[in-house]
Write a protein that holds these residues in place. Structure first.
Motif, PDB file in Angstrom:
ATOM      1  N   GLN A  22       0.827  -1.208   0.000  1.00 28.64           N
ATOM      2  CA  GLN A  22       0.000   0.000   0.000  1.00 28.64           C
ATOM      3  C   GLN A  22       0.864   1.262   0.000  1.00 28.64           C
ATOM      4  OE1 GLN A  22      -2.753  -0.384  -0.967  1.00 28.64           O
ATOM      5  NE2 GLN A  22      -4.234  -1.400   0.346  1.00 28.64           N
ATOM      6  N   MET A  23       1.973   1.244   0.695  1.00 30.72           N
ATOM      7  CA  MET A  23       2.875   2.393   0.668  1.00 30.72           C
ATOM      8  C   MET A  23       3.616   2.485  -0.671  1.00 30.72           C
ATOM      9  SD  MET A  23       2.449   4.018   3.570  1.00 30.72           S
ATOM     10  CE  MET A  23       0.753   3.706   3.022  1.00 30.72           C
ATOM     11  N   ALA A  24       3.988   1.339  -1.230  1.00 31.41           N
ATOM     12  CA  ALA A  24       4.741   1.341  -2.483  1.00 31.41           C
ATOM     13  C   ALA A  24       3.914   1.847  -3.656  1.00 31.41           C
ATOM     14  CB  ALA A  24       5.269  -0.065  -2.770  1.00 31.41           C
ATOM     15  N   VAL A  25       2.630   1.498  -3.714  1.00 26.26           N
ATOM     16  CA  VAL A  25       1.832   1.909  -4.877  1.00 26.26           C
ATOM     17  C   VAL A  25       1.671   3.426  -4.926  1.00 26.26           C
ATOM     18  CG1 VAL A  25       0.577  -0.259  -5.139  1.00 26.26           C
ATOM     19  CG2 VAL A  25      -0.367   1.513  -3.670  1.00 26.26           C
ATOM     20  N   GLU A  26       1.808   4.100  -3.787  1.00 26.54           N
ATOM     21  CA  GLU A  26       1.738   5.557  -3.812  1.00 26.54           C
ATOM     22  C   GLU A  26       2.909   6.134  -4.617  1.00 26.54           C
ATOM     23  OE1 GLU A  26      -0.583   6.413   0.373  1.00 26.54           O
ATOM     24  OE2 GLU A  26       1.557   6.818   0.272  1.00 26.54           O
ATOM     25  N   PRO A  48      -2.745  -7.896   5.900  1.00 28.02           N
ATOM     26  CA  PRO A  48      -3.363  -7.890   7.227  1.00 28.02           C
ATOM     27  C   PRO A  48      -3.401  -6.488   7.828  1.00 28.02           C
ATOM     28  CG  PRO A  48      -1.077  -8.544   7.409  1.00 28.02           C
ATOM     29  CD  PRO A  48      -1.353  -8.407   5.929  1.00 28.02           C
ATOM     30  N   SER A  49      -4.081  -6.360   8.967  1.00 27.99           N
ATOM     31  CA  SER A  49      -4.030  -5.109   9.718  1.00 27.99           C
ATOM     32  C   SER A  49      -2.563  -4.746   9.953  1.00 27.99           C
ATOM     33  CB  SER A  49      -4.752  -5.260  11.060  1.00 27.99           C
ATOM     34  OG  SER A  49      -6.112  -5.602  10.858  1.00 27.99           O
ATOM     35  N   THR A  50      -2.272  -3.443   9.898  1.00 22.23           N
ATOM     36  CA  THR A  50      -0.873  -3.010   9.851  1.00 22.23           C
ATOM     37  C   THR A  50      -0.638  -1.785  10.732  1.00 22.23           C
ATOM     38  OG1 THR A  50      -0.619  -3.831   7.575  1.00 22.23           O
ATOM     39  CG2 THR A  50       0.961  -2.180   8.317  1.00 22.23           C
ATOM     40  N   LEU A  51       0.521  -1.765  11.383  1.00 18.63           N
ATOM     41  CA  LEU A  51       1.001  -0.565  12.054  1.00 18.63           C
ATOM     42  C   LEU A  51       1.942   0.148  11.095  1.00 18.63           C
ATOM     43  CD1 LEU A  51       1.621   1.295  14.521  1.00 18.63           C
ATOM     44  CD2 LEU A  51       3.402  -0.368  15.151  1.00 18.63           C
ATOM     45  N   SER A  52       1.599   1.393  10.718  1.00 15.40           N
ATOM     46  CA  SER A  52       2.506   2.183   9.891  1.00 15.40           C
ATOM     47  C   SER A  52       3.205   3.199  10.782  1.00 15.40           C
ATOM     48  CB  SER A  52       1.761   2.883   8.748  1.00 15.40           C
ATOM     49  OG  SER A  52       0.941   3.927   9.216  1.00 15.40           O
ATOM     50  N   VAL A  74       3.913  -4.572  10.032  1.00 21.39           N
ATOM     51  CA  VAL A  74       4.533  -3.289  10.372  1.00 21.39           C
ATOM     52  C   VAL A  74       5.263  -2.763   9.142  1.00 21.39           C
ATOM     53  CG1 VAL A  74       6.102  -2.033  11.886  1.00 21.39           C
ATOM     54  CG2 VAL A  74       4.872  -4.044  12.766  1.00 21.39           C
ATOM     55  N   THR A  75       5.032  -1.505   8.796  1.00 23.19           N
ATOM     56  CA  THR A  75       5.776  -0.827   7.744  1.00 23.19           C
ATOM     57  C   THR A  75       6.104   0.574   8.226  1.00 23.19           C
ATOM     58  OG1 THR A  75       5.840  -0.318   5.365  1.00 23.19           O
ATOM     59  CG2 THR A  75       3.750   0.056   6.502  1.00 23.19           C
ATOM     60  N   ARG A  76       6.818   1.323   7.409  1.00 23.55           N
ATOM     61  CA  ARG A  76       7.150   2.705   7.750  1.00 23.55           C
ATOM     62  C   ARG A  76       6.701   3.606   6.599  1.00 23.55           C
ATOM     63  NH1 ARG A  76      10.580   5.270  11.387  1.00 23.55           N
ATOM     64  NH2 ARG A  76      11.495   3.287  12.065  1.00 23.55           N
ATOM     65  N   ARG A  77       6.033   4.704   6.943  1.00 28.73           N
ATOM     66  CA  ARG A  77       5.554   5.653   5.944  1.00 28.73           C
ATOM     67  C   ARG A  77       6.673   6.611   5.524  1.00 28.73           C
ATOM     68  NH1 ARG A  77       2.103   6.495  10.218  1.00 28.73           N
ATOM     69  NH2 ARG A  77       2.723   8.684  10.360  1.00 28.73           N
ATOM     70  N   GLN A  78       6.440   7.312   4.423  1.00 27.64           N
ATOM     71  CA  GLN A  78       7.311   8.419   4.037  1.00 27.64           C
ATOM     72  C   GLN A  78       6.954   9.687   4.806  1.00 27.64           C
ATOM     73  OE1 GLN A  78       9.967   8.581   2.363  1.00 27.64           O
ATOM     74  NE2 GLN A  78       9.949   7.394   0.492  1.00 27.64           N
ATOM     75  N   THR A  79       5.760   9.739   5.363  1.00 29.11           N
ATOM     76  CA  THR A  79       5.307  10.922   6.084  1.00 29.11           C
ATOM     77  C   THR A  79       5.666  10.834   7.561  1.00 29.11           C
ATOM     78  OG1 THR A  79       3.133   9.868   6.284  1.00 29.11           O
ATOM     79  CG2 THR A  79       3.409  11.497   4.543  1.00 29.11           C
ATOM     80  N   ALA A 257       8.117  -2.692  -2.765  1.00 32.92           N
ATOM     81  CA  ALA A 257       7.795  -3.144  -1.410  1.00 32.92           C
ATOM     82  C   ALA A 257       8.856  -4.111  -0.893  1.00 32.92           C
ATOM     83  CB  ALA A 257       6.417  -3.807  -1.392  1.00 32.92           C
ATOM     84  N   ASP A 258       9.346  -4.996  -1.772  1.00 31.05           N
ATOM     85  CA  ASP A 258      10.356  -5.979  -1.362  1.00 31.05           C
ATOM     86  C   ASP A 258      11.648  -5.316  -0.901  1.00 31.05           C
ATOM     87  OD1 ASP A 258       8.693  -8.079  -1.866  1.00 31.05           O
ATOM     88  OD2 ASP A 258       9.556  -8.582  -3.819  1.00 31.05           O
ATOM     89  N   ARG A 259      12.072  -4.271  -1.596  1.00 32.41           N
ATOM     90  CA  ARG A 259      13.377  -3.686  -1.277  1.00 32.41           C
ATOM     91  C   ARG A 259      13.285  -2.436  -0.416  1.00 32.41           C
ATOM     92  NH1 ARG A 259      14.905   0.577  -4.621  1.00 32.41           N
ATOM     93  NH2 ARG A 259      13.596   0.911  -6.479  1.00 32.41           N
ATOM     94  N   LYS A 260      12.060  -1.982  -0.136  1.00 30.75           N
ATOM     95  CA  LYS A 260      11.947  -0.789   0.697  1.00 30.75           C
ATOM     96  C   LYS A 260      10.922  -0.992   1.800  1.00 30.75           C
ATOM     97  CE  LYS A 260      11.167   4.221   0.548  1.00 30.75           C
ATOM     98  NZ  LYS A 260      10.917   5.413  -0.306  1.00 30.75           N
ATOM     99  N   PHE A 261       9.643  -0.833   1.521  1.00 31.57           N
ATOM    100  CA  PHE A 261       8.634  -0.722   2.565  1.00 31.57           C
ATOM    101  C   PHE A 261       8.419  -2.005   3.369  1.00 31.57           C
ATOM    102  CE2 PHE A 261       7.533   2.752  -0.356  1.00 31.57           C
ATOM    103  CZ  PHE A 261       7.506   3.805   0.537  1.00 31.57           C
ATOM    104  N   GLY A 262       8.802  -3.148   2.799  1.00 25.00           N
ATOM    105  CA  GLY A 262       8.689  -4.392   3.548  1.00 25.00           C
ATOM    106  C   GLY A 262      10.002  -4.893   4.109  1.00 25.00           C
ATOM    107  N   ALA A 263      11.077  -4.178   3.826  1.00 26.27           N
ATOM    108  CA  ALA A 263      12.411  -4.601   4.261  1.00 26.27           C
ATOM    109  C   ALA A 263      12.672  -4.170   5.694  1.00 26.27           C
ATOM    110  CB  ALA A 263      13.475  -4.017   3.336  1.00 26.27           C
ATOM    111  N   ASP A 264      13.268  -5.053   6.472  1.00 22.96           N
ATOM    112  CA  ASP A 264      13.521  -4.759   7.881  1.00 22.96           C
ATOM    113  C   ASP A 264      14.421  -3.534   8.044  1.00 22.96           C
ATOM    114  OD1 ASP A 264      13.008  -5.799  10.615  1.00 22.96           O
ATOM    115  OD2 ASP A 264      15.199  -5.906  10.686  1.00 22.96           O
ATOM    116  N   GLY A 265      15.363  -3.345   7.105  1.00 19.77           N
ATOM    117  CA  GLY A 265      16.251  -2.202   7.185  1.00 19.77           C
ATOM    118  C   GLY A 265      15.509  -0.878   7.083  1.00 19.77           C
ATOM    119  N   TRP A 266      14.488  -0.836   6.226  1.00 19.93           N
ATOM    120  CA  TRP A 266      13.676   0.386   6.105  1.00 19.93           C
ATOM    121  C   TRP A 266      12.803   0.573   7.342  1.00 19.93           C
ATOM    122  CZ3 TRP A 266      12.852   4.907   3.879  1.00 19.93           C
ATOM    123  CH2 TRP A 266      11.590   5.492   3.990  1.00 19.93           C
TER     124      TRP A 266
END
Length: 278
Positions: A22-26, A48-52, A74-79, A257-266
């Motif tokens: 969902q974050m990547a498609v933006e 699934p339900s997610t903490l951003s 869990v993901t991280r937003r750009q905002t 998503a694989d290399r950014k928003f879903g990656a543990d490093g991000w």
């Protein structure tokens, strides 16, 4: 209808997707806006339900064991801002993507413009909502819904209750490659146990319910009607055509998503893998 209706827009009533996608498609929509002169408004949910997490949020504020135990992504937003628990059913989210040179350069003016269809949608649902009429101090800064309420971009209900109004929507913007992306979370219902449980702190559920309200609580309509009403308001605001993702967009989103928003490093440290590092 806004002046932006003179441009080409699409309305996407999106499928539920994982938070990283969902974050990547933006960002993919931002590329489409620049390269193909096609702007996007969409309504979506999280599966699934997610903490951003907010862009600069400390990962130590997260109860990682709780999220894993409850099946919460869990993901991280750009905002920026605090973390938001996006429940699969209790949260309704939206995105607006447009070239930066077509919208106000002043951040507050841009919020005012982009939140117009959100406020209109809530009014059509029967929710007396508006930008917060008064600031409210922070209860717990790492949580978007419990941090200070800002009249510039936080939406509350009932609107006429001033400092006693409760938050119903949080909205945020960022600019990338000369494109403005705004996304927001609207509470359809309340899931206070998860909203406080995802954070590594001792918070009572009442802390959340005393500060936050929902579409269901304010208007009593079902979720499907609420989603449809919001999508319609967004589409009418910019005269968008009903549409979907173009060929290749979702594939590109999954790769990002694989290399950014879903990656543990991000998620933990805002590190982005290069394509060759996957």
């Amino acid at each position: 209808m806004s002046d932006l209706a003179d441009q080409e827009w699409r309305l996407i009533r999106d499928d539920p997707r994982a938070g990283d996608v969902q974050m990547a498609v933006e960002e993919i929509a931002a590329r489409t806006a620049l390269e193909d002169d096609l702007r996007t408004v969409r309504v979506y949910s999280w599966e699934p339900s997610t903490l951003s997490l907010g862009y600069r949020q400390d990962p130590e504020t997260v109860d990682w064991d709780y999220c894993e135990r409850e099946g919460i992504g869990v993901t991280r937003r750009q905002t920026g801002g605090g973390g938001i628990y996006h429940d699969r059913n209790a949260d309704i989210s939206y995105t607006i993507v447009a070239p930066a040179d077509e919208v106000p350069g002043n951040l507050m003016d841009c919020y005012d413009l982009f939140c117009q269809p959100v406020l209109e949608g809530l009014q059509r649902m029967g929710v007396d909502a508006d930008f917060a009429g008064a600031e409210q101090s922070s209860i717990y800064q790492p949580s978007c819904y419990l941090r200070d309420i800002n009249p510039a971009h936080d939406v509350v209900a009932p609107a006429g209750e001033g400092a006693d109004a409760k938050k119903i929507s949080g909205n945020a913007q960022y600019r990338q490659r000369n494109v403005v992306i705004q996304h927001g979370s609207i509470s359809y219902d309340l899931e206070p146990a998860h909203h406080v449980g995802v954070f590594d702190t001792d918070l009572e559920r009442e802390t959340f319910t005393d500060r936050v309200t929902s579409i269901r609580e304010e208007a009593g309509i079902d979720r499907e009607e609420a989603v449809d009403t919001l999508a319609t308001a967004l589409g009418e605001w910019c005269d968008a055509d009903e549409s979907g993702w173009r060929e290749g967009e979702l594939e590109a989103a999954h790769e990002l998503a694989d290399r950014k928003f879903g990656a543990d490093g991000w998620i933990r440290n805002r590190e982005v893998l290069e394509a060759t590092e996957r």
